[in-house]
Motif scaffolding. Structure first.
Motif, PDB file in Angstrom:
ATOM      1  N   UNK A   1       0.842  -1.199   0.000  1.00 23.21           N
ATOM      2  CA  UNK A   1       0.000   0.000   0.000  1.00 23.21           C
ATOM      3  C   UNK A   1       0.876   1.248   0.000  1.00 23.21           C
ATOM      4  N   UNK A   2       1.870   1.242  -0.890  1.00 19.65           N
ATOM      5  CA  UNK A   2       2.792   2.361  -1.003  1.00 19.65           C
ATOM      6  C   UNK A   2       2.095   3.530  -1.703  1.00 19.65           C
TER       7      UNK A   2
ATOM      8  N   UNK B   1       3.819   1.841   3.026  1.00 24.91           N
ATOM      9  CA  UNK B   1       2.962   1.270   4.066  1.00 24.91           C
ATOM     10  C   UNK B   1       2.598  -0.184   3.775  1.00 24.91           C
ATOM     11  N   UNK B   2       2.715  -1.057   4.779  1.00 27.24           N
ATOM     12  CA  UNK B   2       2.253  -2.428   4.617  1.00 27.24           C
ATOM     13  C   UNK B   2       0.810  -2.622   5.068  1.00 27.24           C
ATOM     14  N   UNK B   3       0.161  -1.543   5.566  1.00 24.81           N
ATOM     15  CA  UNK B   3      -1.126  -1.724   6.260  1.00 24.81           C
ATOM     16  C   UNK B   3      -2.269  -1.036   5.525  1.00 24.81           C
TER      17      UNK B   3
ATOM     18  N   UNK C   1      -2.010   9.028   9.917  1.00 24.36           N
ATOM     19  CA  UNK C   1      -3.219   9.342   9.174  1.00 24.36           C
ATOM     20  C   UNK C   1      -3.463   8.286   8.113  1.00 24.36           C
ATOM     21  N   UNK C   2      -4.240   8.650   7.078  1.00 25.71           N
ATOM     22  CA  UNK C   2      -4.538   7.697   6.009  1.00 25.71           C
ATOM     23  C   UNK C   2      -4.371   8.378   4.661  1.00 25.71           C
ATOM     24  N   UNK C   3      -4.052   7.571   3.653  1.00 27.08           N
ATOM     25  CA  UNK C   3      -3.943   8.048   2.277  1.00 27.08           C
ATOM     26  C   UNK C   3      -4.687   7.052   1.390  1.00 27.08           C
ATOM     27  N   UNK C   4      -5.418   7.573   0.404  1.00 26.99           N
ATOM     28  CA  UNK C   4      -6.162   6.660  -0.454  1.00 26.99           C
ATOM     29  C   UNK C   4      -7.125   7.392  -1.352  1.00 26.99           C
TER      30      UNK C   4
ATOM     31  N   UNK D   1      -0.722   5.610   7.103  1.00 25.37           N
ATOM     32  CA  UNK D   1       0.564   6.221   6.767  1.00 25.37           C
ATOM     33  C   UNK D   1       1.592   5.822   7.821  1.00 25.37           C
ATOM     34  N   UNK D   2       2.257   4.693   7.568  1.00 28.27           N
ATOM     35  CA  UNK D   2       3.382   4.220   8.378  1.00 28.27           C
ATOM     36  C   UNK D   2       4.495   3.832   7.413  1.00 28.27           C
TER      37      UNK D   2
END
Length: 750
Positions: free
Chosen positions: A512-513, A527-529, A670-673, A686-687
């Motif tokens: 989930x890059x 991100x792997x998550x 946070x989140x990206x998408x 976002x890790x």
């Protein structure tokens, strides 16, 4: 339970993150019941007491804190002392049991060994709420406090216990009041890892409540206007009529061309679309490894619509031909976005392609924290950053790569965009003919790296554990920031953010890059998550995939060794707590249709072994399809910030973490998408990421000054951390954090 009419059950929520799981269990035990959920401080007890006779029973849910503190239990402490004329049967869970006990003379104590997310065998005599429940049934415990009823046996009777041996000895797990219709359990019957007897205990309580109503010959007050006005909002599960209905317009086809023979990577396609030729905005959602599948590249132009918002502002900014401030005085950011999106839901594309067009961008941690009604401790009016907390761009033109089939889909939402589609197809053909490899260039600089302070972080881990021992939380995801300064464009493209992203993708490929340039903000994520994905209606499905448990790969770390480490009580407990939290979030949006499809599966990544669970939910058949268009967006709002990045209970954990951490997390956590015009969406946490803001704001009296750091350095920020539990070893937590951190630092070629 009073069964003359449909049973009505009131659930008291003490700001826990498992309450909707408990509500779903109650409805499973009593399918014909009607449930109402209120917070423990929503109504003053004098007012609440007038409504108790409307209900067949009350469920007192779990929560953080102590029954000795009025702010933690609210009205709950008064429930155990109501007058006989308004008395109703009550069932307590965890904090509910502790409150029942201390209000009738028991002593509250700390466990020697905390039990957070731990499974124990529950012993009992088979009486009362444990009738026909097998002895030594298995149940999940979330508590650091327990009760000693030695001085309260005149009123209380022990019904169940757990034998913790040398750790804690015998611990009360079930109680009843000898003279009033009160029962309670210390463990969590609603947890995903409590066995099937959790529902049996609730059914037994309902049966005992029914007997009590029959023996007293009391009846409930019929539901009336007063109850409707005050409590109808609390009915659960509840989905309102869609707030934003689209006009009945004819569906328009998404202009699409599918190319199946080019065998191009996402980085090659991005470069064919000009990612490294300018500093203009660019978006790439990149499935760089399994289990990711699709890569989404947005082709933006100067008139692409952009939405930006700062947490707490009374307006958002809509940019297209110019910047326009949109007032939010009569609405909020989330509702405005939901309404705005209905203007774009008249397209229909190839159902095999997950993204037809729509909003792409990020929502940072601070906006999510604001949604929890928590203050932003590290922000005030003088330190407000230029970069928005929500930053989204509407993508009309996109290229989607299917890594499984090799198909490349070129799409446009514009009515007549054949010329652009042809230009992109030709550019991709040329790229495939030239056979460029798009390898990253090694950076020719020595970065200046400021890591977190080791001793400070370890001390914060210990302080976090003190909160856990006191019952304030079950798990705290403690994080810290690393700052990396690199010279700006010292050797041209090789030090650009795009080259950095390519190096990050090479050293830490992830499913989930993402690479985003949006305004002043650049994000390079590996991100792997996956956080949340939702399919298009009809037959919509929502899925969350929390990661908890990490082992670095190495020559001496086989799958079997990783499995041994990750199957420890500590690691399983970490994952379990977040699974239960996510189930609660999902139940809160879709109702009862929630299942844990995978629990603590171990997945292999390029540099790590990770423990992953999968939770899925579906809306009920009564949910209108047009409402489902906004269902995923509502779930995103209700489930942020990601539980894997906070701990549980979520709100209390976030408040504690703001005291333990020195800075805002910003994009990290946070989140990206994206949110697709067809109603689908996919967001990652976002890790394993780094980000920078090209502009900073510094206070100067009553004004704000913008600086660009002399155009000499880019400063990248990396967040990293880990879930702290009562079983954590502080030094090991520091080492695990550094393992995660260095998976990103390697991209800077130190």
């Amino acid at each position: 339970m009073d069964t003359s009419t449909q049973p009505r059950i009131l659930v008291i929520d003490s700001y826990d993150s498992f309450t909707f799981n408990l509500a779903a269990l109650v409805l499973k035990a009593t399918p014909n019941a009607k449930l109402y959920i209120i917070k423990n401080d929503e109504l003053p007890f004098d007012e609440l007491s007038t409504f108790l006779p409307y209900f067949s029973a009350v469920i007192v849910g779990p929560g953080p804190g102590s029954p000795l503190y009025p702010n933690d239990v609210g009205v709950v402490k008064h429930l155990w002392h109501v007058a006989s004329d308004i008395l109703v049967p009550i069932f307590g869970v965890c904090l509910g049991l502790q409150s029942l006990a201390v209000e009738h003379g028991a002593t509250l104590k700390r466990l020697n060994v905390v039990k957070h997310g731990q499974v124990s065998a529950i012993s009992h005599h088979g009486a009362e709420i444990f009738e026909d429940v097998p002895n030594n049934c298995l149940a999940v415990r979330y508590h650091s406090l327990h009760v000693d009823i030695t001085n309260a046996t005149a009123k209380l009777e022990e019904l169940a216990w757990s034998d913790d041996g040398m750790e804690n000895g015998r611990v009360v797990m079930g109680l009843r009041h000898k003279f009033k219709p009160f029962w309670a359990v210390q463990y969590h019957p609603e947890s995903v890892c409590t066995d099937s007897n959790g529902v049996s205990v609730i059914q037994n309580f309902c049966r005992l409540a029914t007997r009590w109503w029959a023996s007293t010959k009391k009846t409930r007050i019929p539901w009336d206007r007063a109850a409707t006005e005050k409590l109808n909002h609390a009915a659960w599960p509840h989905r309102s009529t869609p707030r934003h209905l689209s006009y009945n317009v004819q569906k328009l086809p998404v202009c699409t061309r599918i190319i199946s023979h080019l065998n191009l990577s996402s980085t090659q396609v991005a470069e064919a679309l000009g990612v490294n030729e300018s500093r203009d905005d660019f978006i790439l959602l990149d499935s760089a490894s399994s289990p990711g599948r699709y890569c989404i590249i947005g082709s933006l132009h100067k008139h692409s619509q952009r939405i930006s918002y700062h947490a707490g502002d009374s307006y958002l900014v809509h940019s297209q031909f110019c910047d326009s401030a949109i007032s939010l005085e009569s609405t909020d950011f989330w509702t405005w976005m939901s309404r705005f999106m209905t203007f774009f839901d008249h397209w229909v594309g190839d159902p095999r392609i997950p993204f037809w067009g729509g909003f792409v961008g990020y929502i940072n941690y601070e906006l999510a924290v604001k949604e929890l009604q928590c203050g932003l401790k590290h922000r005030d009016a003088e330190s407000k950053q230029v970069a928005p907390d929500a930053n989204l761009v509407f993508v009309e033109r996109s290229v989607v790569i299917d890594n499984h089939t090799g198909n490349i889909s070129i799409q446009s939402l514009s009515f007549d965009d054949d010329k652009w589609i042809e230009e992109v197809a030709c550019a991709l053909e040329r790229t495939a003919t030239v056979k460029t490899h798009s390898m990253s260039r090694k950076a020719k600089y020595s970065p200046e790296i400021q890591y977190p302070d080791r001793e400070l972080y370890i001390s914060r881990v210990k302080l976090a554990q003190e909160y856990l021992f006191a019952g304030e939380s079950y798990e705290l995801c403690l994080t810290a920031r690393t700052h990396i300064k690199v010279p700006k464009d010292i050797d041209g493209a090789s030090s650009s953010s795009w080259e950095l992203y390519k190096r990050l993708k090479e050293v830490n490929p992830a499913p989930y890059a993402a690479y985003l340039r949006l305004g002043s903000t650049t994000l390079a994520s590996s991100s792997p998550e996956r956080f949340l994905s939702y399919s298009r209606p009809p037959n919509q499905k929502l899925q969350l995939r929390p990661i908890k448990g990490t082992v670095r790969k190495g020559a001496d770390v086989t799958f079997q060794e990783a499995e041994r480490i990750l199957r420890s009580p500590k690691e399983i407990g970490e994952n379990l707590m977040i699974v239960d939290l996510i189930r609660h979030d999902l139940h809160g949006v879709v109702g009862q249709n929630v299942e844990c499809e995978e629990f603590c599966s171990i997945e292999e990544y390029e540099t790590l072994w990770q423990m992953v669970s999968v939770i899925e939910g579906e809306p009920s058949s009564s949910t209108p399809e047009k409402s489902n268009m906004q269902l995923g967006w509502e779930m995103l709002q209700r489930s942020l910030p990601p539980g894997s990045m906070t701990g549980a209970p979520k709100k209390r954990s976030v408040q504690i973490l703001q005291d333990l951490e020195d800075d805002e997390r910003d994009l990290y956590s946070g989140v990206v998408g994206y949110w697709d015009v067809g109603g689908a969406g996919d967001w990652s946490v976002v890790i394993r990421s780094c980000f920078k803001h090209d502009e900073r704001v510094f206070p100067a009296g009553d004004s704000m000054l913008t600086a660009k750091d002399g155009n000499q350095f880019d400063e990248w920020v990396l967040g990293s951390g880990g879930a702290i539990t009562a079983l954590s070893d502080p030094v090991a937590e520091w080492e695990e954090m550094m393992v995660k951190l260095k998976s990103v630092v390697r991209a800077f070629n130190p």
